[in-house]
Each structure stands twice: as structure tokens, then as C-alpha cells.
Design an enzyme around this catalytic site. Structure first.
Site, PDB file in Angstrom:
ATOM      1  N   LYS A 114      -4.512 -33.296   9.725  1.00 28.44           N
ATOM      2  CA  LYS A 114      -3.122 -32.821   9.760  1.00 28.44           C
ATOM      3  C   LYS A 114      -2.997 -31.355   9.355  1.00 28.44           C
ATOM      4  CE  LYS A 114      -0.393 -36.966   9.674  1.00 28.44           C
ATOM      5  NZ  LYS A 114       0.753 -37.687   9.166  1.00 28.44           N
ATOM      6  N   LYS A 198      -5.370 -40.904  18.066  1.00 21.41           N
ATOM      7  CA  LYS A 198      -4.488 -42.057  17.926  1.00 21.41           C
ATOM      8  C   LYS A 198      -3.090 -41.740  18.465  1.00 21.41           C
ATOM      9  CE  LYS A 198      -2.365 -41.521  13.422  1.00 21.41           C
ATOM     10  NZ  LYS A 198      -1.616 -42.207  12.422  1.00 21.41           N
ATOM     11  N   LYS A 201       3.522 -40.178  16.423  1.00 26.16           N
ATOM     12  CA  LYS A 201       4.907 -39.713  16.629  1.00 26.16           C
ATOM     13  C   LYS A 201       4.943 -38.207  16.833  1.00 26.16           C
ATOM     14  CE  LYS A 201       6.493 -42.639  12.915  1.00 26.16           C
ATOM     15  NZ  LYS A 201       5.746 -42.188  11.740  1.00 26.16           N
TER      16      LYS A 201
HETATM   17  N1  AQP Z   1      -1.852 -45.317  16.720  1.00 24.34           N
HETATM   18  C1  AQP Z   1      -1.758 -46.253  15.778  1.00 24.34           C
HETATM   19  N2  AQP Z   1      -2.428 -47.415  15.905  1.00 24.34           N
HETATM   20  C2  AQP Z   1      -2.333 -48.384  14.955  1.00 24.34           C
HETATM   21  N3  AQP Z   1      -1.562 -48.261  13.844  1.00 24.34           N
HETATM   22  C3  AQP Z   1      -0.878 -47.125  13.692  1.00 24.34           C
HETATM   23  N4  AQP Z   1      -0.041 -46.686  12.726  1.00 24.34           N
HETATM   24  C4  AQP Z   1       0.405 -45.452  13.037  1.00 24.34           C
HETATM   25  N5  AQP Z   1      -0.130 -45.046  14.201  1.00 24.34           N
HETATM   26  C5  AQP Z   1      -0.926 -46.056  14.630  1.00 24.34           C
HETATM   27  C6  AQP Z   1       0.299 -47.473  11.549  1.00 24.34           C
HETATM   28  O1  AQP Z   1       1.713 -47.488  11.426  1.00 24.34           O
HETATM   29  C7  AQP Z   1       2.054 -47.471  10.043  1.00 24.34           C
HETATM   30  C8  AQP Z   1       3.059 -46.417   9.794  1.00 24.34           C
HETATM   31  O2  AQP Z   1       2.486 -45.154  10.051  1.00 24.34           O
HETATM   32  P1  AQP Z   1       3.291 -43.852   9.685  1.00 24.34           P
HETATM   33  O3  AQP Z   1       4.287 -43.603  10.718  1.00 24.34           O
HETATM   34  O4  AQP Z   1       3.801 -43.959   8.319  1.00 24.34           O
HETATM   35  O5  AQP Z   1       2.217 -42.727   9.613  1.00 24.34           O
HETATM   36  P2  AQP Z   1       1.138 -42.249  10.603  1.00 24.34           P
HETATM   37  O6  AQP Z   1      -0.048 -43.164  10.559  1.00 24.34           O
HETATM   38  O7  AQP Z   1       0.879 -40.821  10.260  1.00 24.34           O
HETATM   39  O8  AQP Z   1       1.840 -42.409  12.014  1.00 24.34           O
HETATM   40  P3  AQP Z   1       2.051 -41.309  13.098  1.00 24.34           P
HETATM   41  O9  AQP Z   1       2.743 -41.909  14.246  1.00 24.34           O
HETATM   42  O10 AQP Z   1       0.770 -40.620  13.403  1.00 24.34           O
HETATM   43  O11 AQP Z   1       3.066 -40.349  12.393  1.00 24.34           O
HETATM   44  P4  AQP Z   1       2.995 -38.794  12.284  1.00 24.34           P
HETATM   45  O12 AQP Z   1       2.760 -38.305  13.676  1.00 24.34           O
HETATM   46  O13 AQP Z   1       4.340 -38.417  11.743  1.00 24.34           O
HETATM   47  O14 AQP Z   1       1.873 -38.483  11.344  1.00 24.34           O
HETATM   48  C9  AQP Z   1       0.778 -47.277   9.249  1.00 24.34           C
HETATM   49  O15 AQP Z   1       0.351 -48.524   8.756  1.00 24.34           O
HETATM   50  C10 AQP Z   1      -0.192 -46.779  10.273  1.00 24.34           C
HETATM   51  O16 AQP Z   1      -1.510 -47.170   9.973  1.00 24.34           O
END
Ligand code: AQP
Length: 334
Positions: A114, A198, A201
Site C-alpha cells: 500500500k 487481489k 476497492k
Molecule cells: N480480493 C479479496 N478476496 C478475498 N477476501 C478479500 N477481502 C478483501 N479483498 C478480498 C476481505 O474482505 C475483508 C474486508 O476487507 P477490507 O475492505 O477491510 O480491506 P482490504 O482487504 O484492504 O480490502 P480492499 O478491497 O483491498 O480495500 P482497499 O482497496 O480500501 O484496501 C477482509 O477480511 C479481507 O480479507
């Protein structure tokens, strides 16, 4: 006597929730709600480790809550609230900042991803985010944490911090060592544009993900445009080793159709990916669009959503304050 089992997990209000959040986390949250006491949190303090527009953040908190409810979380069964409303999270995070080690944080791969190439410019919050995550879990003495595979390393750190606290303050078993609950079939949903990243968002291209609020047409279009392979679908997984985008589509299809990979490969081998894509889009439309419609409906009554957060905060705060009293005492704070 069997120890009390308690689930804690959180989701960042950083934008539209997507298929990765749904398959990697939310579906698991809902099934756990049937068998254990659960606390689910919209982790707004994690979100601000990267700058968020304040108005968008406020909306995203409610939208994340609406997504929880639309997928089946029930505020009468689970405690649902937003992190910043219970100040114990930040108080315990500070204490844990003083227990955790810089060497441990330096190993966290998500910070490296990140923060990008210019780490000097990343916020201090982004660096110590895993300590706040440990505080979220340990504040409630949660025993189980449903997360996607991407969060496994942070959860291991939470266990290390819990163990070190128990050792430092000579209180064996004070904090339980939280166990990850990672979805067995699909723990990591990958981007539809790049199967090595992965689904996320914050990825710029909306074509990289299926959002829970996507319409039927958007889902069809995104799946049609998803990267796959020009060869036919093979009959074994080995042949997909070097084709991450094709493998991702097959994994998603396997999860959403409730069939294991072997069965999917049996059904699909020798066919073009366009065949798989049509079936996958149909299944996604029937599972995801009702969730999206419900999210939009729930967002029409913001006062109701705020009331749910308020009630959840009150319930969470009772547990947090009770545990914090003991934590302060262990540390020697008056
Ligand atoms: N691609 C994914 N596959 C499986 N699990 C996922 N999670 C997120 N992306 C995937 C799981 O969703 C939960 C919440 O995640 P989060 O939104 O708090 O944080 P993150 O993992 O950082 O998700 P994003 O979408 O990538 O958000 P941004 O882009 O804002 O950083 C967690 O349990 C995560 O494992």
C-alpha cells in the site's frame, strides 16, 4: 470447561464492497452468526490511514453497514457498530503500540504494497495499522477472526502481540490467541484485469471488480471483458498454473456454483471461456443483484442505519470498558 468462543471482524469503509469482500469475508460472517457470538465492525479508523474525503467517508460507513445488513447480518444477533464510536479501540491500540515490535511491523507485506515505492510519504497510521487491528480483536478477547487470506499475516501478528502481552505482564491466557477463519474454497478473489493482484476497492479500474451494487448489465459487461485465455478450458488445475486470470474465473465459478474445482473442470473442459463466462455472469447476477438492490433500499433510510450503529456501539462499549479496566490494571495504569 470449554472457553467462550467469540468472533470479531471488520471491513473498511473505503468504497463499494465487492465480490472479494463478499466471498472472502461477508458470507463467512453470516454463517458464523448462526453458531457463535459475533461482533462486526465498520473499521473507519483503518480507512483514514489513507486520506479519505470526509463526506465520502461518512457515506461509506453507512454503505458498508447497509452491505452487512443486505448480505444477512442481523443486528439482533450480532453486535454491529463503527470502530471510532468506541474509544477503547484507540486506547488499547496505544498500549499495544508499546508491546508490539518495529521488527514485526517491518515484515508486513500489506504496508509494502500500500505504501508503494515512496514509503517516507506513507502515514504513520498505515505503518502501525496492524497494531490497531490487534487492538480491535483483543479489546473483546475475540477467539476467532473470519478474514480473507490477505489478512492472515496481520492476524498472526495479533497472536504474537497477545502472546507478548500475556508474557510481559505475567498473565498467562489473559488474551486468547485469536484464530483466523479463512474461507476454504476461495480465500482470495483476484482482479478481473490482472490475476496476480487481489480484487480491491481502491483499484482504479472498475472493470477489475464486481461491486455488490453493480446492475445486471454491469456484471455481464465486466465478466465478458474479464481477462481469460484463448485456449480451451483444460481438464486439470496444473494447466492453469501460468494462467492466473483463467484460474480466478474458474475459482469464482466454483465458489458461486457451490461445486468443487474438479467438478467444474469436468463440466467445462474442452469448452471456450466464453461458455464459462456466460454461466458465471448468470450466477453472479442472481446472487449479487438482490444484495445490491437491498443495499440501495437500506440507504434510503439513513436514520435507521444510524440507529443500528448507535445500539451496536452501546453493546460493544460495555464489553470494551469491562476488558479495558482489567487491561489498565495489568499494565499499571491508574
Ligand atoms: N480480493 C479479496 N478476496 C478475498 N477476501 C478479500 N477481502 C478483501 N479483498 C478480498 C476481505 O474482505 C475483508 C474486508 O476487507 P477490507 O475492505 O477491510 O480491506 P482490504 O482487504 O484492504 O480490502 P480492499 O478491497 O483491498 O480495500 P482497499 O482497496 O480500501 O484496501 C477482509 O477480511 C479481507 O480479507
Amino acid at each position: 470447561m470449554e472457553k467462550k468462543r467469540l468472533v470479531f471482524s471488520g471491513v473498511q469503509p473505503t468504497g463499494n464492497l465487492h465480490l472479494g469482500n463478499y466471498l472472502g469475508a461477508l458470507k463467512n460472517f453470516v454463517s458464523l452468526q448462526k453458531e457463535m457470538n459475533c461482533i462486526y465492525c465498520v473499521v473507519d479508523l483503518h480507512a483514514i490511514t489513507v486520506f479519505q474525503n470526509p463526506n465520502e467517508l461518512r457515506n461509506n460507513v453507512l454503505e458498508t453497514l447497509a452491505s452487512f445488513l443486505a448480505t444477512g447480518l442481523d443486528p439482533d444477533k450480532s453486535i454491529i457498530f463503527n470502530q471510532s464510536s468506541v474509544s477503547g479501540h484507540t486506547e488499547l491500540a496505544w498500549i499495544l503500540n508499546c508491546v508490539s515490535k518495529i521488527g514485526w511491523l517491518n515484515r508486513m507485506t500489506q504496508f509494502k504494497d500500500k505504501a508503494g515505492s515512496d514509503k517516507e510519504k506513507a502515514s504513520v497510521g498505515l505503518y502501525i495499522y496492524p497494531n490497531l487491528m490487534a487492538a480491535d480483536i483483543l479489546l473483546y478477547k475475540a477467539t476467532h477472526v473470519p478474514v480473507g487470506a490477505d489478512q492472515k499475516q496481520h492476524l498472526e501478528l495479533s497472536r504474537d502481540i497477545a502472546q507478548k502481552f500475556n508474557n510481559d505482564f505475567n498473565c498467562k491466557d489473559f488474551f486468547p490467541l485469536p484464530e483466523p477463519l479463512i474461507s476454504k474454497n476461495i480465500s482470495r478473489v483476484m482482479s478481473l484485469r490482472d490475476g496476480t493482484k487481489k480484487m480491491s476497492k481502491s483499484e482504479e479500474s472498475d472493470y477489475s471488480r464486481i461491486n455488490l451494487k453493480d446492475t445486471k448489465d454491469e456484471i455481464s459487461k465486466k465478466i465478458k471483458k474479464a481477462k481469460s485465455d484463448s485456449n480451451q478450458i483444460p481438464d486439470n488445475l496444473k494447466d492453469l498454473d501460468t494462467k492466473p486470470e483463467a484460474l480466478n474465473l474458474i475459482n469464482i465459478y466454483s465458489e458461486i456454483s457451490n461445486n468443487n474445482i474438479e467438478k467444474v473442470l469436468n463440466e467445462m473442459s474442452g469448452k471456450e471461456y466464453s461458455f464459462l463466462k456466460t454461466k458465471l455472469a448468470d450466477l453472479l447476477i442472481s446472487e449479487i443483484t438482490p444484495v445490491g438492490k437491498e443495499i440501495k433500499k437500506l440507504l434510503g433510510d439513513k436514520a435507521h442505519l444510524e440507529q443500528i450503529l448507535q445500539k451496536g456501539k452501546e453493546k460493544a462499549n460495555i464489553i470494551a470498558e469491562e476488558n479495558l479496566k482489567n487491561i489498565r490494571e495489568k499494565v499499571g495504569l491508574i
